[in-house]
Scaffold this motif. Structure first.
Motif, short mmCIF file in Angstrom:
data_model
loop_
_atom_site.label_atom_id
_atom_site.label_comp_id
_atom_site.label_asym_id
_atom_site.label_seq_id
_atom_site.Cartn_x
_atom_site.Cartn_y
_atom_site.Cartn_z
N ALA A 85 0.82 -1.21 0.00
CA ALA A 85 0.00 0.00 0.00
C ALA A 85 0.86 1.26 0.00
CB ALA A 85 -0.93 -0.01 1.21
N ARG A 86 1.94 1.26 0.79
CA ARG A 86 2.77 2.46 0.87
C ARG A 86 3.46 2.73 -0.45
NH1 ARG A 86 6.91 2.94 5.78
NH2 ARG A 86 4.90 2.90 6.84
N SER A 87 4.01 1.68 -1.08
CA SER A 87 4.69 1.86 -2.35
C SER A 87 3.72 2.24 -3.45
CB SER A 87 5.43 0.56 -2.74
OG SER A 87 6.43 0.26 -1.79
N ALA A 88 2.53 1.64 -3.44
CA ALA A 88 1.55 1.92 -4.49
C ALA A 88 1.12 3.38 -4.47
CB ALA A 88 0.34 1.01 -4.32
N ALA A 89 1.22 4.01 -3.33
CA ALA A 89 0.82 5.41 -3.22
C ALA A 89 1.85 6.33 -3.86
CB ALA A 89 0.64 5.78 -1.75
N ASN A 90 3.04 5.80 -4.16
CA ASN A 90 4.10 6.63 -4.74
C ASN A 90 4.76 5.88 -5.89
OD1 ASN A 90 5.82 8.82 -5.04
ND2 ASN A 90 7.33 7.96 -3.63
N PRO A 91 4.01 5.59 -6.97
CA PRO A 91 4.60 4.85 -8.10
C PRO A 91 5.61 5.71 -8.83
CG PRO A 91 2.42 5.64 -8.66
CD PRO A 91 2.62 5.96 -7.20
N GLY A 92 6.47 5.07 -9.59
CA GLY A 92 7.47 5.79 -10.36
C GLY A 92 8.75 5.00 -10.46
N VAL A 93 9.85 5.71 -10.64
CA VAL A 93 11.16 5.11 -10.81
C VAL A 93 12.06 5.53 -9.65
CG1 VAL A 93 13.23 4.98 -12.24
CG2 VAL A 93 10.97 5.00 -13.32
N LYS A 94 12.67 4.57 -9.00
CA LYS A 94 13.62 4.83 -7.92
C LYS A 94 15.01 4.41 -8.39
CE LYS A 94 14.95 3.41 -3.26
NZ LYS A 94 14.65 2.48 -2.13
N VAL A 95 15.97 5.32 -8.36
CA VAL A 95 17.33 5.02 -8.78
C VAL A 95 18.08 4.38 -7.62
CG1 VAL A 95 19.49 5.97 -9.67
CG2 VAL A 95 17.30 6.95 -10.42
N ASP A 96 18.57 3.16 -7.85
CA ASP A 96 19.28 2.41 -6.81
C ASP A 96 20.79 2.45 -6.97
OD1 ASP A 96 16.83 1.56 -5.65
OD2 ASP A 96 16.65 0.03 -7.22
N GLY A 97 21.28 2.81 -8.14
CA GLY A 97 22.72 2.83 -8.36
C GLY A 97 23.04 3.28 -9.77
N LYS A 98 24.32 3.55 -10.02
CA LYS A 98 24.77 4.00 -11.34
C LYS A 98 26.03 3.26 -11.73
CE LYS A 98 22.94 8.67 -10.50
NZ LYS A 98 23.26 10.13 -10.45
N GLN A 99 26.23 3.10 -13.04
CA GLN A 99 27.43 2.45 -13.52
C GLN A 99 27.84 3.03 -14.87
OE1 GLN A 99 25.53 -1.50 -13.45
NE2 GLN A 99 26.04 -1.70 -15.62
N LYS A 100 29.11 2.83 -15.21
CA LYS A 100 29.63 3.38 -16.45
C LYS A 100 29.24 2.49 -17.64
CE LYS A 100 33.78 5.05 -14.02
NZ LYS A 100 35.27 4.92 -13.92
#
Length: 370
Positions: A85-100
């Protein structure tokens, strides 16, 4: 140690070599005729074979990334990919990390681009799944701050992992190279596996009482990405490409949702879903959806939109040659279809690596960032 780690592969190879030496050293002691020496020889031979096959299997998996973890390998990764329920209230894209990106100038995103590891949360489907997003160098350059970019969703086959698309099929590197050569425009790539509810092979279908995978790819994914990155929301801003099961998904979503995707590319694609133990019951008696999932049936019985399709096959080595020709013959205006038919090529990475560059060029010519 993870399934795809170099340490696991090195340990398997080392154990194989050491046990082989033990066999050579101990073989004279086990040369007798009694049941104990015979049992010892058989046991050692079986142990060496087991380690050898394990090492070869690990090497193959590291190359083709069929499975991403031990849980994935043993079928224990059984989360249904549904948001709380908590996540569904804020859908979208969450950036977890970056790489080259593996290209010259990879240390600076404005030169080499960037790959972001993300979690995508769907609003309507309530699905959450990992993905990788490739951002071209222009995304970070001055003068492009207000520019929107075209997006291509890229899918693996089943049960492949999203890492396949980076390490095995080199999509970011290929996109960077083609853009550098002025053969394509800069594009954002959203790289995923079609299995958004592992370990089930949902094949981009809205399953009654189950994962709403078609809704996720046709609607949720576009909204989530558009809410995070500088991309457009019109059909001409979005393309879809995949291999095998991913190719089926690309064609299916582009065919059934021309309001969402302007183009779909199926590399060695299936043209209808496989219903088996890995998929479970996909339709629960809904014959209309079962027919609709057959792309050849859909072309014959449903209106065709303005989507463009590219399909690939081989005269020797592919099992989908007949169905691909049927698909081409059934596409009617306003839809359009192109094809690549190799003289020979199997259902494998080597074939798709030959088809990906011209496919990205084809997609680039049909997409627009504005």
């Amino acid at each position: 140690m993870g399934l795809t780690s170099t340490a696991v592969l090195a340990l398997a190879v080392l154990c194989t070599v050491l046990l082989s030496l033990v066999v050579v050293w101990q073989w004279p002691r086990l040369s007798g005729r009694g049941w104990k020496p015979v049992l010892g020889r058989v046991g050692l031979m079986c142990a060496v074979q087991l380690l050898l096959f394990s090492a070869v299997g690990l090497a193959a998996n590291n190359t083709f990334l069929f499975y991403g973890s031990w849980a994935d390998l043993f079928g224990q990764q059984d989360g249904v990919g549904v948001l709380g329920a908590r996540s569904a209230a804020n859908p979208g894209v969450k950036v977890d990390g970056k790489q080259k990106v593996d290209v010259p100038g990879a240390g600076k995103p404005s030169i080499g681009g960037e790959v972001q590891k993300v979690s995508v949360q769907g609003e309507r489907s309530r699905i959450v799944t990992p993905a990788y997003v490739y951002l071209p160098p222009e995304y970070f350059q001055k003068g492009y701050e207000k520019r929107t970019f075209p997006v291509t969703v890229v899918l693996t086959g089943f049960p492949g992992t999203a890492e396949n698309l980076i390490k095995g099929l080199h999509y970011p590197k290929t996109a960077w190279t083609l853009s550098k050569q002025k053969k394509t425009q800069p594009m954002i790539l959203v790289m995923m596996r079609p299995t958004v509810a592992p370990p089930r092979n949902t094949q981009c279908i809205d399953i009654p009482g189950g994962p709403q995978t078609e809704t996720f790819f046709a609607d949720d994914l576009r909204k989530a990405v558009a809410g995070t990155y500088r991309v457009g929301t019109k059909p001409r801003n979005w393309g879809f490409i995949g291999d095998s099961t991913g190719g089926y998904c690309a064609l299916k979503i582009a065919l059934h949702h021309p309001e969402a995707y302007a183009a779909g590319v199926g590399l060695s694609a299936d043209y209808k879903p496989d219903v088996d133990i890995q998929s479970g019951d996909l339709f629960h008696g809904n014959k209309h959806e079962e027919h609709r999932s057959d792309l050849l049936w859909s072309l014959d019985h449903l209106p065709q939109g303005r989507s463009s399709f590219l399909v690939t096959t081989s005269r020797q080595g592919e099992s989908n040659l007949k169905e691909t020709r049927q698909f081409i013959a059934k596409v009617k205006k306003p839809a359009q279809v192109s094809s690549i038919t190799l003289d020979s090529g199997g259902h494998n990475f080597n074939t798709w690596l030959r088809e990906i560059p011209p496919s990205l060029e084809w997609l680039s010519a049909r997409l627009d960032g504005r």
